[in-house]
Design a protein around this motif. Structure first.
Motif, PDB file in Angstrom:
ATOM      1  N   SER A  81       0.825  -1.212   0.000  1.00 44.29           N
ATOM      2  CA  SER A  81       0.000   0.000   0.000  1.00 44.29           C
ATOM      3  C   SER A  81       0.858   1.260   0.000  1.00 44.29           C
ATOM      4  CB  SER A  81      -0.915   0.019   1.237  1.00 44.29           C
ATOM      5  OG  SER A  81      -0.129   0.013   2.420  1.00 44.29           O
ATOM      6  N   GLY A  82       2.178   1.075  -0.037  1.00 41.53           N
ATOM      7  CA  GLY A  82       3.056   2.238   0.006  1.00 41.53           C
ATOM      8  C   GLY A  82       4.387   1.981  -0.666  1.00 41.53           C
ATOM      9  N   PRO A  83       5.442   1.703   0.126  1.00 41.64           N
ATOM     10  CA  PRO A  83       6.789   1.562  -0.449  1.00 41.64           C
ATOM     11  C   PRO A  83       6.873   0.457  -1.492  1.00 41.64           C
ATOM     12  CG  PRO A  83       6.862   1.680   1.952  1.00 41.64           C
ATOM     13  CD  PRO A  83       5.425   1.521   1.584  1.00 41.64           C
ATOM     14  N   GLU A  84       7.705   0.696  -2.493  1.00 40.94           N
ATOM     15  CA  GLU A  84       7.957  -0.300  -3.534  1.00 40.94           C
ATOM     16  C   GLU A  84       9.418  -0.741  -3.536  1.00 40.94           C
ATOM     17  OE1 GLU A  84       5.792  -1.697  -5.758  1.00 40.94           O
ATOM     18  OE2 GLU A  84       4.143  -0.719  -4.706  1.00 40.94           O
ATOM     19  N   THR A  85      10.121  -0.459  -2.452  1.00 41.27           N
ATOM     20  CA  THR A  85      11.539  -0.810  -2.388  1.00 41.27           C
ATOM     21  C   THR A  85      11.752  -2.308  -2.558  1.00 41.27           C
ATOM     22  OG1 THR A  85      11.756   0.995  -0.800  1.00 41.27           O
ATOM     23  CG2 THR A  85      13.655  -0.448  -1.048  1.00 41.27           C
ATOM     24  N   TYR A  86      10.833  -3.104  -2.056  1.00 38.86           N
ATOM     25  CA  TYR A  86      10.970  -4.562  -2.126  1.00 38.86           C
ATOM     26  C   TYR A  86      10.919  -5.080  -3.557  1.00 38.86           C
ATOM     27  CZ  TYR A  86       5.887  -5.162  -2.890  1.00 38.86           C
ATOM     28  OH  TYR A  86       4.603  -5.137  -3.404  1.00 38.86           O
ATOM     29  N   ARG A  87      10.499  -4.244  -4.511  1.00 32.84           N
ATOM     30  CA  ARG A  87      10.420  -4.658  -5.902  1.00 32.84           C
ATOM     31  C   ARG A  87      11.774  -4.571  -6.612  1.00 32.84           C
ATOM     32  NH1 ARG A  87       6.320  -7.422  -6.372  1.00 32.84           N
ATOM     33  NH2 ARG A  87       6.077  -6.988  -8.592  1.00 32.84           N
ATOM     34  N   ILE A  88      12.749  -3.951  -5.967  1.00 31.98           N
ATOM     35  CA  ILE A  88      14.071  -3.806  -6.576  1.00 31.98           C
ATOM     36  C   ILE A  88      14.797  -5.147  -6.533  1.00 31.98           C
ATOM     37  CG2 ILE A  88      16.322  -2.676  -6.374  1.00 31.98           C
ATOM     38  CD1 ILE A  88      14.787  -0.308  -5.026  1.00 31.98           C
ATOM     39  N   GLY A  89      15.230  -5.612  -7.691  1.00 34.62           N
ATOM     40  CA  GLY A  89      15.969  -6.879  -7.748  1.00 34.62           C
ATOM     41  C   GLY A  89      17.441  -6.637  -7.447  1.00 34.62           C
ATOM     42  N   ALA A  90      17.848  -6.834  -6.206  1.00 37.05           N
ATOM     43  CA  ALA A  90      19.219  -6.531  -5.777  1.00 37.05           C
ATOM     44  C   ALA A  90      20.014  -7.825  -5.613  1.00 37.05           C
ATOM     45  CB  ALA A  90      19.198  -5.758  -4.458  1.00 37.05           C
ATOM     46  N   THR A  91      21.187  -7.882  -6.228  1.00 35.06           N
ATOM     47  CA  THR A  91      22.025  -9.075  -6.139  1.00 35.06           C
ATOM     48  C   THR A  91      23.496  -8.693  -6.254  1.00 35.06           C
ATOM     49  OG1 THR A  91      22.584 -11.180  -7.230  1.00 35.06           O
ATOM     50  CG2 THR A  91      21.710  -9.433  -8.625  1.00 35.06           C
ATOM     51  N   THR A  92      24.363  -9.496  -5.671  1.00 38.99           N
ATOM     52  CA  THR A  92      25.808  -9.258  -5.814  1.00 38.99           C
ATOM     53  C   THR A  92      26.331  -9.789  -7.138  1.00 38.99           C
ATOM     54  OG1 THR A  92      26.217 -11.309  -4.586  1.00 38.99           O
ATOM     55  CG2 THR A  92      26.265  -9.240  -3.336  1.00 38.99           C
ATOM     56  N   ASP A  93      25.545 -10.592  -7.838  1.00 38.54           N
ATOM     57  CA  ASP A  93      25.927 -11.102  -9.165  1.00 38.54           C
ATOM     58  C   ASP A  93      27.332 -11.709  -9.134  1.00 38.54           C
ATOM     59  OD1 ASP A  93      25.977 -11.680 -11.847  1.00 38.54           O
ATOM     60  OD2 ASP A  93      26.375  -9.619 -12.498  1.00 38.54           O
ATOM     61  N   MET A  94      27.513 -12.729  -8.323  1.00 42.79           N
ATOM     62  CA  MET A  94      28.834 -13.359  -8.197  1.00 42.79           C
ATOM     63  C   MET A  94      29.306 -13.970  -9.520  1.00 42.79           C
ATOM     64  SD  MET A  94      28.718 -15.251  -4.486  1.00 42.79           S
ATOM     65  CE  MET A  94      30.440 -15.732  -4.605  1.00 42.79           C
ATOM     66  N   SER A  95      30.584 -13.803  -9.793  1.00 44.01           N
ATOM     67  CA  SER A  95      31.188 -14.332 -11.019  1.00 44.01           C
ATOM     68  C   SER A  95      32.184 -15.441 -10.671  1.00 44.01           C
ATOM     69  CB  SER A  95      31.904 -13.207 -11.759  1.00 44.01           C
ATOM     70  OG  SER A  95      33.017 -12.758 -10.988  1.00 44.01           O
ATOM     71  N   ASP A  96      32.836 -15.984 -11.693  1.00 49.32           N
ATOM     72  CA  ASP A  96      33.831 -17.032 -11.472  1.00 49.32           C
ATOM     73  C   ASP A  96      34.966 -16.535 -10.575  1.00 49.32           C
ATOM     74  OD1 ASP A  96      32.305 -18.538 -13.110  1.00 49.32           O
ATOM     75  OD2 ASP A  96      33.630 -18.437 -14.858  1.00 49.32           O
ATOM     76  N   LEU A  97      35.399 -15.287 -10.778  1.00 50.39           N
ATOM     77  CA  LEU A  97      36.489 -14.746  -9.972  1.00 50.39           C
ATOM     78  C   LEU A  97      36.086 -14.633  -8.503  1.00 50.39           C
ATOM     79  CD1 LEU A  97      38.024 -11.958 -12.252  1.00 50.39           C
ATOM     80  CD2 LEU A  97      39.005 -14.183 -11.666  1.00 50.39           C
ATOM     81  N   ASP A  98      34.818 -14.310  -8.255  1.00 54.97           N
ATOM     82  CA  ASP A  98      34.344 -14.223  -6.867  1.00 54.97           C
ATOM     83  C   ASP A  98      34.373 -15.592  -6.201  1.00 54.97           C
ATOM     84  OD1 ASP A  98      33.730 -11.447  -7.025  1.00 54.97           O
ATOM     85  OD2 ASP A  98      31.908 -11.954  -8.130  1.00 54.97           O
ATOM     86  N   VAL A  99      34.115 -16.632  -6.990  1.00 54.14           N
ATOM     87  CA  VAL A  99      34.174 -17.988  -6.444  1.00 54.14           C
ATOM     88  C   VAL A  99      35.606 -18.321  -6.045  1.00 54.14           C
ATOM     89  CG1 VAL A  99      33.837 -20.434  -6.975  1.00 54.14           C
ATOM     90  CG2 VAL A  99      32.166 -18.754  -7.760  1.00 54.14           C
ATOM     91  N   VAL A 100      36.572 -17.868  -6.845  1.00 51.89           N
ATOM     92  CA  VAL A 100      37.979 -18.156  -6.562  1.00 51.89           C
ATOM     93  C   VAL A 100      38.484 -17.346  -5.370  1.00 51.89           C
ATOM     94  CG1 VAL A 100      40.328 -18.045  -7.467  1.00 51.89           C
ATOM     95  CG2 VAL A 100      38.443 -18.768  -8.963  1.00 51.89           C
TER      96      VAL A 100
END
Length: 463
Positions: A81-100
């Motif tokens: 009924s108010g804020p739409e902040t929860y609709r933001i798709g937020a992710t760290t988007d980890m890559s292969d280098l982050d796994v290493v």
């Protein structure tokens, strides 16, 4: 730490199924083997996100590859009924280098950026499989971020590999219990403050019920988590009673609120006339027992009488057309019985219901409501579902979107009853909406046309 939390959730005293197990069976847990490739709608991370994302003014940051957020984002039509902040798709988007090299620094930078850009009251950080397997400590990162950035940063440690979606629901609830509930005090309390737990305001269903509560002077203090704000959850420990809508998902939250703060709870439903009236009566009775004005009971009965009379007048015409119609219900959780009760109010008979994600109490209620002829399905093969519809054992199917094409192939009406739906069916107004949708689907002339023989069928055998 995660393993200990999972074992704690498995050993849930409020779960009837768990109470019937031996100590050895409790330690083994209740998770079923995950299906490889079933990324959407089946893992613990998905369950935690479902339970917490309806806290609408917060950032929900997924620590992991972008596909995890892609599968989990917007999988329910939980409205705000108010804020739409929860609709933001937020992710760290980890890559292969982050796994290493590890993803902890990247996670901290993402939290810092989210707070700087959106200034939310809190950030929820969700652990997924990849960072959990390489050892990223999101609990420590969140602790440091909270101290340095001056905002609550809540770790939700529910990587998908630990179990099914229902386990994730409970792990999400544990995050609220450990880091959110009880961290603030409400500006004012009343003798008629309640918590509603396990409702996610799907398609705005809470808005069909809350005006009735407001008219009675009952305030929903803690929303866990439909149309919630972060501060609504922090003060839930000051409510007088809790109503739990789906006990399979968040029974641990209701039970621990009772243990820690002395808040009694009951399970109820706002689907259908009978269950809505019963829920209102139970809320009023429990509040009076906890110090609310005694006239609340009388005012509740007056409201119920008025609303039932209004909806009955409008349902009369539908009841004449729908009496005796048969429905196959393929959903789960509390809907396995609450929808049966709702349909029974207009004379529709449910011939069978799935009891996936349903508690032992849910199953018992469903069995009582359907009678001896009704069947409970832990799983129903699609071929059998198709046969039942094709042979006319049911006039219609109510289910989720993944099985709609079985009904359409069988040339049978179908109605969405799952969390993806756009129509709200709660309360007296919602009951009327549900009946209108069923009547519209059954009366649609397209079904009669579809069942006619094709013109070329009559030409078979002609030279």
């Amino acid at each position: 730490m995660l393993q200990a939390k999972v074992q704690e959730v498995f050993n849930e005293p409020g779960c009837a199924t768990n109470r019937g197990k031996t100590e050895k069976q409790r330690k083994a847990g209740c998770a079923k083997q995950l299906t490889p490739g079933a990324a959407a709608g089946g893992c613990a991370f998905d369950g935690a996100k479902i339970a917490l994302q309806p806290i609408t003014d917060c950032i929900h940051l997924v620590h992991g590859p972008i596909a995890c957020e892609g599968n989990g984002w917007d999988n329910r039509h939980a409205k705000s009924s108010g804020p739409e902040t929860y609709r933001i798709g937020a992710t760290t988007d980890m890559s292969d280098l982050d796994v290493v090299y590890g993803g902890e620094k990247k996670l901290y930078r993402a939290i810092k950026e989210a707070i700087a850009r959106f200034d939310p009251p809190a950030v929820f950080v969700y652990q997924t499989c990849v960072p959990a397997m390489i050892g990223d400590d999101i609990v420590k990162v969140c602790e440091v971020a909270s101290q340095k950035l001056g905002k609550p940063v809540i770790p939700v440690n529910a990587p998908g590999f630990v179990g099914k979606k229902n386990l994730g629901n409970k792990l999400g609830g544990e995050a609220l219990l450990d880091y959110v509930i009880g961290t603030e005090e409400p500006a004012v309390t009343t003798p008629c403050d309640i918590n509603i737990i396990g409702d996610y305001n799907i398609a705005g269903e809470l808005w069909q019920v809350e005006p009735l509560l407001t008219e009675l002077g009952i305030r929903v203090l803690g929303r866990i988590t439909g149309n919630a704000r972060y501060h609504d959850v922090t003060v839930a420990h000051r409510a007088r009673i809790s109503m739990i809508v789906c006990s399979q998902a968040l029974i641990n939250v209701a039970r621990k609120l009772e243990e820690r703060y002395g808040i009694p709870y009951f399970e109820g439903s706002f689907y259908g006339i009978t269950d809505t009236s019963q829920a209102l009566r139970t809320i009023a009775r429990m509040l009076v027992e906890r110090g609310a004005p005694p006239d609340l009971l009388e005012r509740t009965e007056a409201l119920i009488g008025r609303e039932e009379a209004k909806v009955e007048t409008r349902l009369a015409a539908y009841r004449r057309r729908l009496e005796g119609r048969k429905v196959l219900l393929y959903t789960g959780g509390h809907k396995s019985w609450s929808v049966i009760s709702a349909l029974g109010d207009v004379g529709i008979r449910v011939i069978g219901t799935s009891v996936r994600k349903s508690t032992a109490d849910d199953k018992e209620r469903a069995r009582d409501l359907m009678g001896e002829d009704g069947k409970l399905y832990e799983a129903l093969p699609q071929s059998e579902m198709y046969r039942m519809l094709k042979e006319g054992e049911a006039d219609m199917m109510l289910s989720g979107g993944r099985t709609q094409f079985i009904a359409l192939k069988a040339k049978t009406p179908w109605l969405d009853m799952n969390q993806e739906r756009h129509q709200a069916y709660a309360g007296y107004v919602g009951m009327l909406a549900l009946v209108e949708e069923i009547d519209r689907a059954l009366a649609n002339p397209v079904w009669e046309q579809l069942r006619l023989p094709a013109p070329w069928d009559d030409m078979e055998g002609e030279g």
